[in-house]
Design a protein around this motif. Structure first.
Motif, PDB file in Angstrom:
ATOM      1  N   ILE B  22       0.843  -1.210   0.000  1.00  0.00           N
ATOM      2  CA  ILE B  22       0.000   0.000   0.000  1.00  0.00           C
ATOM      3  C   ILE B  22       0.877   1.258   0.000  1.00  0.00           C
ATOM      4  O   ILE B  22       0.590   2.216  -0.707  1.00  0.00           O
ATOM      5  CB  ILE B  22      -0.929  -0.001   1.240  1.00  0.00           C
ATOM      6  N   TYR B  23       1.937   1.222   0.777  1.00  0.00           N
ATOM      7  CA  TYR B  23       2.777   2.414   0.934  1.00  0.00           C
ATOM      8  C   TYR B  23       4.092   2.293   0.163  1.00  0.00           C
ATOM      9  O   TYR B  23       5.139   2.729   0.649  1.00  0.00           O
ATOM     10  CB  TYR B  23       3.025   2.719   2.410  1.00  0.00           C
ATOM     11  N   ARG B  25       5.120   3.952  -2.103  1.00  0.00           N
ATOM     12  CA  ARG B  25       5.688   5.284  -2.307  1.00  0.00           C
ATOM     13  C   ARG B  25       6.662   5.637  -1.180  1.00  0.00           C
ATOM     14  O   ARG B  25       7.622   6.365  -1.369  1.00  0.00           O
ATOM     15  CB  ARG B  25       4.542   6.307  -2.306  1.00  0.00           C
ATOM     16  N   ARG B  28      10.070   0.152   1.181  1.00  0.00           N
ATOM     17  CA  ARG B  28      10.195  -1.148   0.546  1.00  0.00           C
ATOM     18  C   ARG B  28      10.536  -2.174   1.618  1.00  0.00           C
ATOM     19  O   ARG B  28      11.136  -1.856   2.644  1.00  0.00           O
ATOM     20  CB  ARG B  28      11.198  -1.146  -0.606  1.00  0.00           C
ATOM     21  N   ARG B  36      13.074   3.087   3.702  1.00  0.00           N
ATOM     22  CA  ARG B  36      12.503   4.062   2.770  1.00  0.00           C
ATOM     23  C   ARG B  36      12.693   3.596   1.330  1.00  0.00           C
ATOM     24  O   ARG B  36      13.717   3.017   0.998  1.00  0.00           O
ATOM     25  CB  ARG B  36      13.212   5.411   2.924  1.00  0.00           C
ATOM     26  N   SER B  37      11.692   3.877   0.503  1.00  0.00           N
ATOM     27  CA  SER B  37      11.815   3.544  -0.917  1.00  0.00           C
ATOM     28  C   SER B  37      12.289   4.748  -1.715  1.00  0.00           C
ATOM     29  O   SER B  37      12.290   4.714  -2.935  1.00  0.00           O
ATOM     30  CB  SER B  37      10.460   3.066  -1.449  1.00  0.00           C
ATOM     31  N   THR B  38      12.681   5.803  -0.988  1.00  0.00           N
ATOM     32  CA  THR B  38      13.161   7.011  -1.658  1.00  0.00           C
ATOM     33  C   THR B  38      14.646   7.208  -1.379  1.00  0.00           C
ATOM     34  O   THR B  38      15.182   6.681  -0.410  1.00  0.00           O
ATOM     35  CB  THR B  38      12.376   8.243  -1.158  1.00  0.00           C
TER      36      THR B  38
END
Lengths: 572, 572
Positions: B22-23, B25, B28, B36-38
């Protein structure tokens, strides 16, 4: 049940005041509702939503840039009055007219409808869109009879985005109706909610059953069925909605909504299964949402909503918004990470070790192998002892941990590791596989001990004794147990102190160790006369009086095993 | 209770996978946690948080820009393993070291502590900060013994903001410790939670009582007390925390946290009282938060957290962040609204009316006055009839509504309003004061009728008959009831049809009206032989068989009253 309130009849009004105070950045309070507290361009279509209270974040939580301009709030589970709707709309209107959205319930249809007529008579152009997403409430042939449930969020999100994009009232109405026509939901309840001040729940669901299609105010559903697994439940929810999938649809916006007491982790578990079903149906998932969007006080249950996207709806669904209930878009600019995550499951490589240290490493591995064998033999007995004070899994944990340590130590020896590394990886493997507190303690004990060694030379006897002290320090510092707490520390302290004393008095290591192992064994046996273990499980602790602590017993056991291995090594 | 799961032992792992999907964004998935996926700048201090599962959004929901870099998740209410903590830290580390935050529980202290030692041995600088905000768990003299509860969110928010601002590890550790030293919480439980697959709740609280200081895993609290009002409850919570207020503190960041089944509206109600207490103590409130930040599955209860701010902590508390659990900062740029809200409670001004229309308006006001008097006399009888099928408040509603309509009509006549305006404002006042469905229906009926009139001339007899049809159309279109549903429509339809038929046949209005009132009365009496009212209140509906509908009865009554007034007016 609803527990916190002053006068039940003031519950909804006070809740709205509290919400407005917390979210002053988004909203300001007007009589009967809230309007945005931020500037809105003149001429923009005002999106005003509303309905009964008790469904937070519906509807006040929907107010903010990119979503609604205002929300009207009735009493708990009751429509707002015509006057309240009209009043809030008058404040929200910026000259561009009002899109009035609400769930399709008799009271709301009446009050919002009458308010719309009143406002039109005053010269404000008002369009009404009752949301009708609940497929359980009427057949697909009579969509206008369907109730509105969590589809509210989806439809109002699209309406808000269309208005924010500057569309005129005709266009905002068209897009909102399109969103409603293409949004379907199916809900299930597991338990009823209790209104403020009520003596009992509004309804009940038999234990272990689920009420399919039950409404968010307790309206009757389709039927009750036995509760099923998450996987089966996902199939049921998705199946009900896919039955209404338009032929040309390839993309879908899903919203998994909790009704109050069915919590996030459950919804996430369910989502994994829903996602699989949607993908199996060939659907591309766009910006899924999972959380609480339309609740029913503390009702237990959830609903799945799907909006069948076309390009236009996808644009408005993806658009930025900033309301308490839903925030889309970046606050802090970021870029997606592009690196591949490190996989630390790869074989560990060891620092170069000297021949003597490698030989010592092999000896340590043998020692751990003997310990693992002894703990395997003692598994049942340790479990039996542990059952008096704990959950009886100590034997299993020690067997699993020592076996993993044995495997890791052997692999390290084969990879050419020295003494320090062999003991360290054995400790890590023990902690990771044994689980629980005792596993972590044993991992810590072995790793702390290994810090007295290195991979350049064989450990001296003094280093072995120093390691024991380090192990004790690590265990008491991080494990926080003290002598008398009926834990492994009760045996470890006399072990280390005896070892140090005997070694300092000039005894050979093997003799000092044997004395230490004896002291540990006596101390472990003595734990049976100690006061019960502290902790919340008082009945268990009382049961434990007169029984030794399993952790202390297993420490003493391994100390004796090690004494035997050391004696053999000394002879060799 | 926890209802949705496949295998209970896979609950936490699957929930984390669903959350990560779901998140995507934000995060991961790695084994045992999320990162964080960023993109994160090289050299930035990594803030890694964690603990047992079942507390969502703690801890995975804390990951995102401005907050944590990663979260480690154990099994439900169980510490993550040492290996999991170490693994997630290795992935999150960007070379700037790791600030490791967790609640002060034995298992977490052990596993996070051992992992920190392991990582340091690998060359990663790691600092640990156990959160100790729960004032109920140990005395102020031994803060290190206190457990961590919802203060986690506050302390980790500050840590994340400090790391995001580019502070080095020493500084991030200092600021995080400062935040922890100045954060206090007090929690109360009203009911236990149920672990996935468990047969019963983890603990129970006696009905009507609250367990003060009970922990988020059911750890024992201070004592149980009778549940009190929201106002008293707020005093209790705030009082417990103000006892530890440092001397120099003037600003505070409050966090009101729901444990799972105690819902938003309740928290908002409580917040109103808490805000009052804090202000009374001379404290300035900075960015208050109210919602679910550290839950315990479906536990019922809440906690209040206060961070005693200084300038530094205020800066980091206010800083932008973008995590699933907490988002601060603007997504869409807005300015605060500066206009003053319109106050529509002012006296209504009326359009200029002709003398004849004003005379008719006065006649309408008299008619409504007579109706109000008759409904006042009939209040008890209407209530008694309504009690067979509803909640018995029909008489009250009709009395309140008609009295308000009478007042509004008189005021309009005095203000010089014409026939249409007098009838319209009477309808609006009726709807707004009567409440409920019948109030809205009566408001609609009168306003729709008024649309056949104007303020330029006296209504013709034809306009009066036309108005009746408009009233019926409005009521059936927006009220959705049909003949036979046992509502006012059962009497209104024969009234309007008889009136139209007789008037069309050439009878004078007064005779036509008398015939219509007779038809309405007969129809109202006939509702007693109809099938029960539809709706969810089946027992009530069954009780209603053989009794007339109160709404139909009151319509017939007012029709007869109006006939009398019209007859008098015709004579005059």
């Amino acid at each position: 049940m609803t527990t916190i309130f002053d006068a039940p009849e003031e519950f909804a009004t006070t809740a709205l005041a509290g919400f407005s105070s917390i979210y002053a950045r988004n909203v300001r309070l007007v009589k009967g509702g809230v309007v945005r507290s931020t500037k809105v361009p003149k001429g923009k279509v005002a999106v005003v939503v509303g309905g009964g209270s008790g469904h937070y974040p519906a509807f006040a939580g929907y107010v903010g840039p990119g979503m609604a301009d205002a929300a009207v709030a009735g009493d708990v589970f009751a429509s707002p009055s015509t006057a309240a709707v009209a009043r809030v709309c008058r404040v929200a209107d910026q000259g561009g007219g009002v899109l009035l959205g609400f769930g399709n319930y008799a009271g709301d249809v009446l009050n919002f409808g009458v308010a719309a007529e009143r406002l039109r008579a005053e010269g404000i152009d008002v369009r009404i869109v009752p949301v009708t997403d609940d497929v359980a409430s009427a057949s697909a042939e009579t969509p206008a009879k369907r109730r509105g449930i969590a589809g509210d969020l989806v439809v109002f999100k699209v309406a808000g985005a269309a208005a924010e994009a500057g569309l005129n009232l005709d266009e905002v109405e068209r897009v909102t109706r399109l969103a409603n026509d293409r949004t379907v939901s199916f809900g299930v309840a597991f338990g009823g909610c209790t209104l403020p001040g009520a003596k009992g729940p509004l309804f009940t669901v038999p234990k272990g059953e689920m009420a399919l299609g039950l409404g968010i105010h307790g309206e009757p559903g389709i039927r009750e069925e036995k509760m099923v697994s998450a996987t089966e439940f996902a199939k049921l929810l998705v199946g009900k909605l896919l039955a209404e999938r338009p032929a040309d649809v390839r993309k879908v916006a899903p919203l998994l909504n909790g009704l109050g007491s069915t919590k996030y982790e459950e919804l996430f578990v369910l989502w994994v299964a829903i996602e699989k079903e949607l993908k199996a149906a060939g659907l591309e998932i766009v910006d899924p949402e999972c959380g609480e969007f339309v609740t029913s006080l503390d009702m237990q249950g959830c609903s799945l909503t799907l909006m069948w996207l076309n390009d236009e709806l996808e644009t408005y669904w993806r658009a930025a918004c900033d309301a308490p209930a839903l925030r889309k878009g970046a606050i802090i600019a970021t870029e997606p990470a592009t690196d591949t995550l490190k996989d630390d499951e790869d074989a560990i490589s060891f620092a170069a070790a000297s021949e003597t240290s490698r030989q010592s490493g092999a000896c340590i591995a043998r020692l751990i192998g003997e310990m693992a064998e002894a703990l395997k033999q003692a598994e049942d007995e340790l479990g039996r002892i542990d059952a008096f004070a704990g959950d009886g899994d100590h034997g299993q944990g020690m067997r699993r941990g020592s076996a993993a340590a044995n495997d890791a130590a052997k692999a390290a020896v084969e990879a050419g590791a020295g003494a320090a590394s062999v003991l360290a990886v054995a400790g890590d493997a023990w902690a990771d596989r044994a689980g629980g507190t005792s596993g972590a303690i044993w991992g810590l004990l072995l790793r702390a001990w290994s810090n007295a060694f290195n991979d350049d030379a064989a450990p001296t006897d003094a280093a072995i004794v120093d390691g024991a002290r380090r192990a004790l320090d690590g265990v008491t510092r991080l494990g926080r147990a003290r002598v008398g707490d009926k834990t492994l520390v009760d045996a470890l302290v006399p072990f280390v102190e005896t070892l140090e004393r005997a070694f300092a008095a000039g005894k050979p290591l093997i003799e000092a160790w044997q004395a230490a192992a004896k002291a540990a064994t006596e101390a472990a046996e003595a734990t049976s006369s100690l006061t019960p273990k502290l902790g919340r499980a008082r009945p268990l602790a009382e049961k434990s009086i007169g029984h030794p602590d399993a952790g202390a017993v297993s420490l003493a056991l391994t100390a004796r095993v090690a004494a035997g291995v050391l004696a053999q090594a000394a002879k060799a």
